[in-house]
Design a protein around this motif. Structure first.
Motif, PDB file in Angstrom:
ATOM      1  N   ASP A  25     -13.327   4.776  -0.917  1.00  0.00           N
ATOM      2  CA  ASP A  25     -12.570   3.560  -0.920  1.00  0.00           C
ATOM      3  C   ASP A  25     -13.986   2.496  -0.850  1.00  0.00           C
ATOM      4  O   ASP A  25     -13.174   1.125  -0.777  1.00  0.00           O
ATOM      5  N   ALA A  79     -10.441   0.410   4.445  1.00  0.00           N
ATOM      6  CA  ALA A  79     -11.463   1.078   4.646  1.00  0.00           C
ATOM      7  C   ALA A  79     -12.228   1.406   5.739  1.00  0.00           C
ATOM      8  O   ALA A  79     -12.547   1.781   6.082  1.00  0.00           O
ATOM      9  N   ASN A 136     -10.035   2.722   8.301  1.00  0.00           N
ATOM     10  CA  ASN A 136      -9.776   4.374   8.200  1.00  0.00           C
ATOM     11  C   ASN A 136     -11.174   4.933   8.769  1.00  0.00           C
ATOM     12  O   ASN A 136     -11.678   5.057   8.009  1.00  0.00           O
ATOM     13  N   ALA A 149     -11.747   7.295   5.641  1.00  0.00           N
ATOM     14  CA  ALA A 149     -12.306   6.649   4.451  1.00  0.00           C
ATOM     15  C   ALA A 149     -13.349   7.602   3.951  1.00  0.00           C
ATOM     16  O   ALA A 149     -14.021   8.629   4.160  1.00  0.00           O
ATOM     17  N   TYR A 166      -2.692   3.367   6.497  1.00  0.00           N
ATOM     18  CA  TYR A 166      -2.359   2.566   7.343  1.00  0.00           C
ATOM     19  C   TYR A 166      -1.102   2.889   8.489  1.00  0.00           C
ATOM     20  O   TYR A 166      -1.187   2.551   8.761  1.00  0.00           O
ATOM     21  N   THR A 172      -3.852   5.067  -2.006  1.00  0.00           N
ATOM     22  CA  THR A 172      -5.411   5.777  -0.933  1.00  0.00           C
ATOM     23  C   THR A 172      -5.517   6.692  -1.922  1.00  0.00           C
ATOM     24  O   THR A 172      -4.864   7.755  -2.626  1.00  0.00           O
ATOM     25  N   TRP A 173      -7.231   6.806  -1.851  1.00  0.00           N
ATOM     26  CA  TRP A 173      -7.220   7.853  -2.756  1.00  0.00           C
ATOM     27  C   TRP A 173      -7.455   9.556  -1.811  1.00  0.00           C
ATOM     28  O   TRP A 173      -7.784   9.906  -2.504  1.00  0.00           O
ATOM     29  N   HIS A 189       0.078   6.934   3.269  1.00  0.00           N
ATOM     30  CA  HIS A 189      -1.183   6.060   3.552  1.00  0.00           C
ATOM     31  C   HIS A 189      -1.613   5.976   5.218  1.00  0.00           C
ATOM     32  O   HIS A 189      -0.691   5.755   6.196  1.00  0.00           O
ATOM     33  N   VAL A 239       0.500  -1.390  -0.239  1.00  0.00           N
ATOM     34  CA  VAL A 239       0.466   0.300  -0.185  1.00  0.00           C
ATOM     35  C   VAL A 239       0.300   1.274   0.175  1.00  0.00           C
ATOM     36  O   VAL A 239       0.225   2.555  -0.191  1.00  0.00           O
ATOM     37  N   GLU A 240       2.263   1.304   0.534  1.00  0.00           N
ATOM     38  CA  GLU A 240       2.714   2.396   0.312  1.00  0.00           C
ATOM     39  C   GLU A 240       4.175   1.250  -0.058  1.00  0.00           C
ATOM     40  O   GLU A 240       4.724   1.042   0.624  1.00  0.00           O
ATOM     41  N   ASP A 256     -10.838  -0.516  -0.850  1.00  0.00           N
ATOM     42  CA  ASP A 256     -10.253  -0.348  -0.696  1.00  0.00           C
ATOM     43  C   ASP A 256      -9.920  -1.465   0.724  1.00  0.00           C
ATOM     44  O   ASP A 256     -11.024  -1.231   1.568  1.00  0.00           O
TER      45      ASP A 256
END
Length: 336
Positions: A299, A289, A292, A295, A251, A317-318, A249, A235-236, A286
């Motif tokens: 997501d 989501a 998050n 979110a 997370y 990430t959006w 991100h 994710v990153e 996602d």
């Protein structure tokens, strides 16, 4: 530094009695010669499966659904076992989490190291095999290796066991070493010693290392770059400095806030709410989501792509979409 290893859009699943488990999903990353890449994330996010997929050490229930694995530009994703045997040990090797499970309790440790040398360097006389084994044990910090070669695994301490497994992993002078949480079972003092040893060996031998860990402190100490995994996806990914000082991100924010150093005077450590989704039934959109607090509506409907923050820094990430509202104070903004 040239691209030594490239993983492109890799997806791996397991057939289980309850259905298909999606362990790794569309993962892409690269590794340069002499580089240290740390892969971090919660247990079950696919870190170990990713490494074992590259080395083709997965059980029969696993299958590569899609993607490519390139080593020095050659695609090995379709290699059979006989082809992989020529690469393991010489091109890449692995240090596993539990050294006792990696060693045969009925065979002296020195003989097991010598056996690894024999497999990787065929044709060496027996005397040379044991001489090389003794050199490897000395290289990994085992005192009096000539004497300790005769000892059995149960006679070794945890730190000595891990050093022995490292000696086996280095028997073929590999270009890449996968280290799958090698310090988890050790106490803090020995853990620090093993990490220092890893760093010294990596620099001395010039090998590339993929270091799997759930400890962000370890990643900060040893890594050139860090990849953050969640629910089978990266994710990153970015340089260590970018991940620890400019994370993008949610997370990654949660993982960093969970570090004791971030607690300061607070009575309790921050914890990310909820639990990761099951790989058997991943949610739409996602996967993070539901945990998050930032979110967006999208997501829950669509997976975010990897957004480019810099030439070395990407996050899925959006919140990085140009139309998304900015959240000041959570990260440094990158100009442009």
């Amino acid at each position: 530094m040239s691209e030594l290893l490239e993983v492109k859009d890799l997806s791996v699943s397991f057939d289980t009695p309850w259905g298909e488990a999606q362990a790794v999903r569309d993962v892409s990353f690269s590794l340069k010669s002499g580089e240290v890449l740390a892969i971090v994330g919660e247990s079950g996010c696919g870190k170990s499966v990713l490494c074992k997929t590259v080395m083709k050490l997965l059980p029969p229930s696993a299958k590569i659904k899609s993607g490519r694995i390139l080593v020095n530009g050659t695609d090995i994703s379709g290699y059979q076992e006989r082809d992989m045997c020529k690469l393991r040990g010489k091109l890449f090797s692995m240090v596993f989490q539990d050294p006792m499970a990696s060693l045969n309790p009925a065979i002296p440790v020195g003989k097991q190291v010598a056996e690894a040398v024999k497999i990787c360097q065929k044709g060496l006389p027996k005397k040379e095999l044991f001489k090389r084994a003794e050199e490897l044990m000395r290289l990994t910090g085992i005192a009096c290796p000539g004497e300790h070669m005769k000892w059995y695994p149960h006679q070794f301490s945890g730190g000595m066991l891990q050093r022995s497994v490292m000696a086996i992993a280095l028997a073929g002078n590999p270009e890449i070493v996968f280290a799958d949480e090698p310090t988890t079972a050790l106490d803090v003092t020995i853990q620090a010693q093993i990490l220092d040893l890893f760093q010294k060996l990596q620099k001395k031998l010039g090998m590339a290392v993929v270091f799997v860990t759930h400890d962000l402190g370890v990643a900060a100490k040893i890594a050139d770059r860090v990849a953050v995994m969640y629910a089978g996806k990266i994710v990153e990914i970015g340089t260590a400095e970018e991940i620890f000082y400019d994370a993008r991100h949610p997370y990654t924010w949660g993982l960093l806030q969970s570090l004791p150093i971030c607690a300061e005077a607070k009575r309790e450590l921050y914890t990310i709410p909820g639990t990761p989704p099951s790989s058997l039934s991943l949610p739409k959109g996602d996967a993070f989501a539901c945990r998050n607090k930032y979110a967006l509506r999208i997501d829950y409907e669509e997976e975010p792509p990897m957004f480019c923050i810099s030439d070395t820094h990407y996050a899925a990430t959006w919140l990085l979409e140009k139309r998304a509202a900015k959240l000041p104070g959570l990260y440094r903004r990158t100009e442009g």
